[in-house]
Design an enzyme around this catalytic site. Sequence first.
Site, PDB file in Angstrom:
ATOM      1  N   HIS A   1       4.743  -0.144   1.775  1.00 21.71           N
ATOM      2  CA  HIS A   1       3.525  -0.949   1.862  1.00 21.71           C
ATOM      3  C   HIS A   1       2.615  -0.657   0.676  1.00 21.71           C
ATOM      4  O   HIS A   1       2.706   0.381   0.038  1.00 21.71           O
ATOM      5  CB  HIS A   1       2.783  -0.707   3.184  1.00 21.71           C
ATOM      6  CG  HIS A   1       2.427   0.720   3.468  1.00 21.71           C
ATOM      7  ND1 HIS A   1       3.361   1.665   3.865  1.00 21.71           N
ATOM      8  CD2 HIS A   1       1.240   1.366   3.435  1.00 21.71           C
ATOM      9  CE1 HIS A   1       2.754   2.829   4.070  1.00 21.71           C
ATOM     10  NE2 HIS A   1       1.464   2.667   3.794  1.00 21.71           N
TER      11      HIS A   1
ATOM     12  N   HIS B   1      -1.429  -0.740  -0.636  1.00 20.53           N
ATOM     13  CA  HIS B   1      -2.840  -0.722  -0.269  1.00 20.53           C
ATOM     14  C   HIS B   1      -3.629  -1.444  -1.355  1.00 20.53           C
ATOM     15  O   HIS B   1      -3.453  -1.160  -2.541  1.00 20.53           O
ATOM     16  CB  HIS B   1      -3.367   0.718  -0.211  1.00 20.53           C
ATOM     17  CG  HIS B   1      -2.750   1.571   0.834  1.00 20.53           C
ATOM     18  ND1 HIS B   1      -3.347   1.822   2.038  1.00 20.53           N
ATOM     19  CD2 HIS B   1      -1.572   2.260   0.849  1.00 20.53           C
ATOM     20  CE1 HIS B   1      -2.582   2.628   2.761  1.00 20.53           C
ATOM     21  NE2 HIS B   1      -1.494   2.900   2.052  1.00 20.53           N
TER      22      HIS B   1
END
Length: 141
Positions: free
Chosen positions: A102, A104
């Site tokens: 992922h 950010h």
Amino acid sequence: MSYDDQNIFAKILRGEIPSIKVYEDDRVLAFMDIMPQADGHTLVIPKASAVTLLDLDPAEAAYTIQIVQKIARAIEKAFDAKGIVLMQLSGAAAGQTVPHVHFHLIPSSIHQMRTHAAQMGDQVAITQHAEKIKAALAEID
């Protein structure tokens, strides 16, 4: 490391756990971080099963980064951000806390961010931030 399909992001992708979505297509999901390091902190995840960036298929990585850029533009517009921190923590030793790759996106200065994954945010405020980002996305599409 093999992919654990019971991680929190896999559960979010399957709709088993709610999230405050900002963007979704057939390959990527963007949603608000519930432990934000700054207002507008958004996560972008590929739907492909990959633990780290190095596990992610190159074509999926390329597509995901295009969406990261799109969401970053919306965050910049929504929050009149002068800078956006892009973080991708690959592996536990690097600070990765969820074993699903992922990205950010944090509208902030690296020197002003709150600590990573340290404190639950105000869910009403986070939802309002998501609406600002979605409105900005609609304007830039």
